[in-house]
Design a protein around this motif. Structure first.
Motif, PDB file in Angstrom:
ATOM      1  N   ASP A   1      18.450  25.801  -9.421  1.00 36.60           N
ATOM      2  CA  ASP A   1      18.141  24.750 -10.390  1.00 36.60           C
ATOM      3  C   ASP A   1      18.445  23.366  -9.810  1.00 36.60           C
ATOM      4  OD1 ASP A   1      17.214  26.392 -12.390  1.00 36.60           O
ATOM      5  OD2 ASP A   1      19.193  26.722 -13.242  1.00 36.60           O
TER       6      ASP A   1
ATOM      7  N   LEU B   1      15.803  20.263  -9.350  1.00 36.03           N
ATOM      8  CA  LEU B   1      16.020  18.904  -9.840  1.00 36.03           C
ATOM      9  C   LEU B   1      15.820  17.898  -8.710  1.00 36.03           C
ATOM     10  CD1 LEU B   1      16.831  16.917 -12.025  1.00 36.03           C
ATOM     11  CD2 LEU B   1      19.244  17.443 -11.537  1.00 36.03           C
TER      12      LEU B   1
ATOM     13  N   LEU C   1      15.413  21.017 -16.914  1.00 36.01           N
ATOM     14  CA  LEU C   1      14.885  21.980 -15.956  1.00 36.01           C
ATOM     15  C   LEU C   1      14.442  23.256 -16.648  1.00 36.01           C
ATOM     16  CD1 LEU C   1      17.436  21.647 -13.011  1.00 36.01           C
ATOM     17  CD2 LEU C   1      15.099  20.777 -13.102  1.00 36.01           C
TER      18      LEU C   1
END
Length: 660
Positions: free
Chosen positions: A128, A132, A422
């Motif tokens: 994740d 980002l 996200l």
């Protein structure tokens, strides 16, 4: 060693405990006031020592919650506390035990407002975090058409190394990524934006957990004093693997009580690439000037001929705590160094020897082939396949990095953390005809109304969007109107997600098995936040056919593993392949003393995994294209070792035999 129960009066308990330990172990267990460094050689019973110390402290009346045991895996902490409970009683279950990261999360949850997160935070995992960064990189319209620019994964590596080594982005780029030095300003700008976005969205990555705890303790003296006073005794396992921030956290935690025990082995410090700082264990006596040093040198794993060799390998280290491992198992086979004509013959030798040992009663699952780098085993894997020898190779995709697992967790995360951008993007991207622009528009509406998934449910979107997201809206409405348990939430998400799973993956039946097992794991949890936290901090390892491999497999398969992944494990017979100078140590490490010394420790770790048989194998006359040279000599770590300690043989595939 025999484990003796000691659940009677204090005097008997002390006598029983002392009887099950050797003198050095007992000295470490019985030590009370002040700091102590326990240098625990390979196979010397450090886990037993820590376990007995926990039980001994609790037995003396120390409040369990005032004892802090920090380890590198939750499984290690749980196992130690389970053993301590077996020795004493269930008071040991209340000891404060866990990983540095889980401990940091526990403390930061209590003081989230002081850290700038008044509404709490969500932990993002490595993938994740990379997503980002990739999002930021794209939004900045950076074009890499003319020249190369680091990928999102490499950018995350740079940011993480800077965090763990407490260095600037510029320092890391110039030290380890000099080929990107012309992009340093852009890299630093992305890093600044990455930090800003995390704060904006209430995200915390793995590195932030440690950094924020260190900052909390350092910047808030009253909080530091309160936390420090709550722990009378602190113990840290595998101290050689700590990074600079973890060492600073330990020092700050010990400001009220100096009763700190760290256990580790400088000779097994092999994780510099993860930020581990070899100097932490070497400089512990300087940081804690009155520290007592105890050495655990009796080995309970290997036969003496193996220990004699490994002692000689590590004796040549430039910087070390001197120790000499010994065992009561005096008899045993002499380790062997074998050279072969080429890589093909190296593989043939290993296969034949494995067959020979197996015929003599050694199970395949009690043998391992170890190597410095994953690609070193490729030829061997082909040969094992030809011969029909089943094996497992440690490595590959992590379970939590699998796309189908992350898809399901994204749906759960927006329930817990409504502004997880996200996860919203991931959820929306699964819907037909919802691309990045539409996903961005939907998320902005959700974020602007501050009502999380109910913003999606209650809003009327343009018709060209509404018709595509209607099923998602119905799904969230269902979750809102029903009071579901954690497991029931998982089942609901799985039902909603299954059509997308079938459309997205050709191997969806296998992935569906993984998701079913994930729901089984969810049955253990009463809190969605607790489940998501564990999935971020202590996830299962891999997916395999129809089960999760959270533990070492017990079937009769040979193990192929990098040495880094083999640390802490042991096998009857070990084969260390590519023991060729220029491969092990790598050609890139030879001119750097610190790197070369870590490679020596890596060889030591590999060799000390063996209980009975130890083989080093190297192919001769290998051409290294990157260096433009031929490699032909065995690893320098075995230079000038006498034949009575390390037997040398040339390849003899057909007539080879080995006395067990």
């Amino acid at each position: 060693m025999q484990q003796i129960s000691f659940k009677e009066d204090s005097t008997k308990n002390r006598i029983s405990l002392e009887a099950m330990l050797n003198p050095s172990q007992w000295e470490a267990v019985a030590f009370r006031e002040g700091s102590i460094l326990v240098i625990a050689g390979a196979g010397s019973g450090k886990t037993l020592t820590l376990t007995c110390r926990v039980a001994s402290l609790v037995n003396e009346g120390i409040l369990p919650r005032s004892i802090l045991l920090l380890t590198f895996t939750r499984k290690a902490a749980q196992e130690m506390l389970r053993r301590a409970t077996d020795l004493l009683d269930n008071r040991c279950e209340k000891v404060s035990g866990g990983t540095f990261h889980s401990f940091a999360n526990t403390i930061l949850r209590q003081y989230a407002a002081e850290m700038g997160f008044p509404n709490g935070y969500a932990i993002i995992d490595r993938t994740d975090a990379e997503d980002l960064i990739g999002m930021i990189r794209k939004e900045m319209n950076f074009s890499s058409k003319i020249r190369s620019f680091p990928t999102k994964k490499t950018l995350m590596d740079i940011f993480s190394r800077a965090a763990n080594k407490v260095l600037s982005i510029e320092d890391i780029v110039f030290m380890e990524y000099v080929h990107f030095s012309s992009d340093i300003e852009t890299i630093a700008r992305i890093h600044r934006e990455y930090r800003s976005r995390k704060i904006l969205h209430g995200f915390v990555d793995y590195d932030d957990l440690l950094i924020d705890l260190r900052n909390l303790l350092y910047e808030h003296a009253e909080i530091c004093d309160k936390i420090s006073l709550s722990y009378q005794y602190i113990m840290v396992d595998e101290y050689q693997d700590t990074n600079k921030i973890q060492a600073e956290i330990l020092y700050l935690l010990s400001t009220a009580n100096k009763n700190v025990m760290v256990v580790g082995d400088d000779s097994q410090s092999i994780y510099a690439f993860r930020g581990a700082n070899f100097k932490n264990i070497m400089e512990f006596p300087k940081v804690f000037p009155a520290a007592k040093i105890i050495r655990l040198e009796e080995n309970y794993r290997s036969v003496q001929p193996i220990l004699t060799l490994t002692n000689m390998i590590i004796d040549r280290a430039v910087e070390k705590y001197s120790k000499r491992l010994f065992t009561q198992k005096k008899e045993g086979s002499t380790p062997i160094l074998i050279n072969t004509a080429d890589e093909k013959n190296q593989s043939l030798f290993v296969v034949q020897t494995i067959y020979e040992l197996n015929k003599r009663g050694i199970p395949f699952n009690d043998m391992a082939i170890l190597f410095r780098a994953g690609f070193h085993s490729f030829d061997l894997e082909i040969e094992l396949g030809r011969e029909g020898i089943s094996f497992k190779k440690v490595g590959g995709f992590k379970f939590m990095e699998s796309a189908h697992i992350k898809d399901v967790l994204a749906h759960l995360r927006v329930l817990s953390h409504p502004h997880d951008r996200l996860s919203w993007y991931r959820i929306l991207s699964l819907i037909d005809n919802i691309g990045p622009q539409k996903a961005h528009m939907i998320y902005e509406r959700i974020a602007g109304e501050q009502a999380g998934y109910l913003s999606l449910v209650n809003n009327k979107f343009p018709s060209h969007i509404e018709k595509h997201i209607d099923r998602l809206k119905q799904f969230f409405m269902l979750l809102h109107t029903k009071n579901l348990s954690v497991c029931e939430l998982g089942e609901a998400v799985l039902k909603y997600y299954t059509p997308a799973l079938k459309k997205k993956f050709d191997d969806y039946p296998k992935r569906a098995k993984d998701l079913e097992q994930l729901v089984v794991i969810m049955e253990r949890y009463q809190s969605l936040v607790a489940f998501l936290t564990d999935m971020a901090l202590e996830p299962p390892n891999t997916s395999s056919e129809n089960r999760l491999e959270t533990d070492v497999s017990t079937d009769d398969r040979l193990t192929l593993s990098t040495i880094h992944s083999a640390k802490g494990l042991e096998w009857h017979s070990i084969f260390i392949i590519w023991a060729l100078d220029g491969r092990f140590p790598s050609i890139h490490a030879i001119d750097n003393e610190a790197s070369l010394e870590e490679e020596r420790r890596l060889m030591y770790v590999a060799a000390t995994r063996a209980k009975e048989n130890l083989f080093f194998i190297y192919p001769q006359d290998i051409y290294d294209r990157s260096a433009g040279m031929r490699l032909s000599r065995p690893t320098r770590f075995l230079d000038d070792i006498p034949d009575e300690i390390l037997e040398k043989r040339s390849e003899g595939i057909r007539d080879w035999s080995y006395d067990i």
